[in-house]
Design an enzyme around this catalytic site. Structure first.
Site, PDB file in Angstrom:
ATOM      1  CB  SER A  54      -0.932   0.016   1.220  1.00  0.00           C
ATOM      2  OG  SER A  54      -0.174  -0.079   2.418  1.00  0.00           O
ATOM      3  CG  ASP A 202      -4.048   4.769   7.991  1.00  0.00           C
ATOM      4  OD1 ASP A 202      -3.152   5.626   8.097  1.00  0.00           O
ATOM      5  OD2 ASP A 202      -4.193   4.072   6.968  1.00  0.00           O
ATOM      6  CG  HIS A 205      -1.463   3.608   4.591  1.00  0.00           C
ATOM      7  ND1 HIS A 205      -2.380   3.066   5.467  1.00  0.00           N
ATOM      8  CD2 HIS A 205      -0.888   2.574   3.934  1.00  0.00           C
ATOM      9  CE1 HIS A 205      -2.367   1.749   5.348  1.00  0.00           C
ATOM     10  NE2 HIS A 205      -1.465   1.419   4.430  1.00  0.00           N
TER      11      HIS A 205
END
Length: 226
Positions: A54, A202, A205
């Site tokens: 990711s 979060d 990221h």
């Protein structure tokens, strides 16, 4: 030393929620649709293939905000004849990457950037399996192009998994780099991890601004190979 300790403490807090959010990436999935033909590439263009999870994919961002696209902007500004391909996939493990690499190698890279393993560590997967999967990926790339230049991005896991596991995990990437004569980036998220304004809600990221810093880190190791 202080920055490493700080990063590990921060990662403990950030990753305590696990990696479930990666499976719900709203914008950045695998960058190339297997049902669509690959974009044509000029015979004269050299290829930089970014293969990761990711972080490479640019979780919840537009593709042009992820660090591989920012690297392409740098390359274009300098008039260098390289094309970047973003083969990041959110939630990818090293085993998943091993299963996917054959399809990705329909385009032969001149430079291969490997950013996998973090999800293995966060799930506490056996390290020998991670090492073997990453080596299998590298072997497949070298088989496709024996002259390929490889960059391996190092990552960390939180110390709550145990000191031995944490240290052994960190050493995976430097050991693989040494074994395969690859360029080694000690910590891909240096200067980004644990800084709230550089990460999404979060806490894991990078934001677009965070990706700019990641791009600068990557560029410092990549540019001498161009």
């Amino acid at each position: 030393m202080f920055s490493q300790v700080r990063n590990l403490i921060i990662l403990t807090l950030l990753f305590s929620c696990g990696t479930a959010s990666e499976s719900t990436n709203e914008k950045s999935e695998t960058p190339v649709d297997k049902n669509e033909p690959a974009q044509p590439i000029s015979d004269s263009e050299k290829i930089i293939l970014f293969f990761g999870n990711s972080i490479t994919a640019g979780y919840q961002l537009d593709m042009d905000q992820a660090f591989p696209a920012l690297i392409q902007e740098k390359i274009d500004s300098l008039g260098i004849n390289y094309k970047t391909i973003n083969a990041g996939l959110s939630g990818e493990t090293s085993a998943g990457g091993k299963n996917r690499i054959e399809w990705v190698l329909r385009t032969t890279p001149d430079i291969f950037f490997l950013e996998l393993g973090a999800n293995d560590g966060l799930r506490g997967l056996p390290l020998d399996q991670t090492i073997q999967s990453l080596q299998d990926i590298i072997d497949a790339v070298k088989k496709e192009n024996p002259e390929v230049k490889i960059i391996i991005a190092g990552m960390m896991v939180p110390p709550n998994l145990g000191e031995d596991y944490t240290n052994q995990f960190k050493n995976i990437f430097s050991d693989l780099a040494q074994k395969n004569e690859a360029v080694y980036i000690p910590f891909l998220l240096e200067g980004v991890a644990g800084i709230p304004e550089l990460n999404l809600r979060d806490g894991i990221h990078p934001t677009p601004e965070g990706h700019e810093i990641v791009a600068e880190t990557v560029w410092s190791y990549l540019s001498p190979l161009l």
